[in-house]
Design an enzyme around this catalytic site. Structure first.
Site, short mmCIF file in Angstrom:
data_model
loop_
_atom_site.label_atom_id
_atom_site.label_comp_id
_atom_site.label_asym_id
_atom_site.label_seq_id
_atom_site.Cartn_x
_atom_site.Cartn_y
_atom_site.Cartn_z
N ASP A 171 37.83 63.78 -28.84
CA ASP A 171 37.95 64.58 -30.06
C ASP A 171 37.13 65.86 -29.85
O ASP A 171 35.91 65.82 -29.96
CB ASP A 171 37.44 63.78 -31.25
N GLU A 203 35.36 72.92 -36.40
CA GLU A 203 36.22 72.00 -37.17
C GLU A 203 35.40 70.85 -37.72
O GLU A 203 35.59 70.41 -38.86
CB GLU A 203 37.36 71.46 -36.28
N GLU A 204 34.50 70.35 -36.89
CA GLU A 204 33.77 69.12 -37.24
C GLU A 204 32.82 69.30 -38.42
O GLU A 204 32.34 68.33 -38.98
CB GLU A 204 33.00 68.59 -36.01
N HIS A 313 34.49 59.71 -32.74
CA HIS A 313 33.12 60.17 -33.00
C HIS A 313 32.05 59.26 -32.40
O HIS A 313 30.87 59.42 -32.70
CB HIS A 313 32.86 60.40 -34.50
CO CO Z 1 36.35 64.91 -35.07
ZN ZN Z 2 38.94 66.37 -34.20
#
Ligand code: CO
Ligand code: ZN
Length: 341
Positions: A171, A203-204, A313
């Protein structure tokens, strides 16, 4: 494929790139694009104020934006005590169970181990009970290596086993890798889309980079590529139809978006035409860049293709190489047809 997926993932995962500190990963992506995309001379690229890395290949057709976030989750040092132990805050969504005894690394190469205050019962631990140990004897020594405000990411060696790859930051390094693959595939195709590919930042921490990237481009259509959860591990709390290795997932909905039906149709049509297995994704928790891209300016017809991933994550995220390969083929074909179902 013009590149090896696992070897490329290893290169990308070695780059440093927590949210807001994407320069390292952007550099590696630029190099990778230059080395793998045959018509890279037809593309130009720039980096905007938020660190988004945006590629453009001019065309006479519809304006299409493909996006994948390049930032990863991480931690940021908030305090260093007199004994040299650091406290930290999360950058993006972390779970305590994924952190204990984990190694992290800083941009300058400093490594440390996360541990916890033993006097707090394990089940009651919060982030306040965790600390980072870099092996320093006191604050003065620690500050030679790290400062308050320094970011760190999980330190872990990726591996491949059969069709599976595993490591930290699948990710969304695999989303970035997928889009590099799409650009490489499209170099062999004849298409007229006015195509933008954005490797987005932050983004996170709340889909921040995609917001400015999409506003700058104002596309007709957009597809975001990211990881999605799967429902195929033992005794999962919530049922989910997505499995590892059963094909890329075409997003219907998550917490941030209900995807555009035309884009969805174009993706299903591409899957059928190319005999690519696909899955239907509804991710009940978490969002994606699609959510902000859709609501940019006067609105954008936006969808998403997701790579099914277990243990998102954590330092040991797991995905299937064949799902990534199929996502590349699917998106490249759909874009080459102008996203017309
Ligand atoms: Co993520
Ligand atoms: Zn992501």
């Amino acid at each position: 494929m013009t590149f090896d997926i696992f070897e490329t993932f290893k290169e990308l995962s070695a780059a440093f790139g927590p949210s807001g500190r994407e320069n390292g990963i952007a550099e590696v992506l630029t190099e990778l694009a230059a080395n793998t995309i045959h018509d890279i001379g037809d593309w130009d690229h720039h980096t905007d104020a938020l660190n988004n890395l945006i590629y453009h290949r001019a065309g006479t057709g519809k304006k299409i934006l493909l996006a994948a976030h390049m930032d990863s989750i991480g931690i940021v040092v908030t305090h260093i005590d007199e004994n040299g132990f650091a406290r930290f805050a999360q950058v993006g969504g972390l779970m305590i169970g994924d952190l204990i005894d984990r190694r992290v690394r800083f941009q300058n190469g400093t490594r440390g181990v996360i541990s916890f205050e033993e006097k707090t019962p394990y089940a009651k631990l919060s982030f306040d009970n965790l600390f980072l140990d870099i092996g320093a004897a006191n604050r003065e020594q620690a500050e030679k290596y790290i400062q308050v405000g320094d970011f760190a990411v999980f330190d872990g060696e990726p591996f491949q086993q059969g069709d599976i790859i595993c490591g930290p930051y699948l990710d969304n390094r695999i989303g970035c890798l997928t889009l590099i693959g799409v650009m490489a595939e499209l170099a062999k195709a004849d298409y007229d889309a006015d195509l933008y590919v954005a490797f987005t930042a932050q983004e996170e921490v709340g889909l921040r980079g995609a917001q400015t990237a999409a506003f700058a481009v104002q596309p007709d259509y957009a597809i975001a590529v990211d990881v999605t959860d799967t429902g195929d591990m033992p005794e999962r709390k919530y049922p989910m139809a997505v499995k590892l290795g059963a094909g890329p997932a075409i997003k219907i909905m998550d917490r941030s978006v209900i995807c555009d039906t035309d884009v969805k149709k174009a993706l299903y049509a591409a899957a059928e035409k190319c005999s690519i297995p696909v899955q239907r994704e509804i991710m009940e928790f978490g969002g994606t860049d699609t959510g902000v891209i859709q609501r940019t300016a006067g609105g954008v017809r936006a969808g998403a293709v997701s790579i099914p991933t277990r243990y998102i994550h954590s330092p040991s995220e797991m995905a299937s190489i064949s799902d990534i390969e199929n996502a590349i083929k699917l998106i490249a074909y759909a874009v080459s047809k102008g996203l017309e179902g």
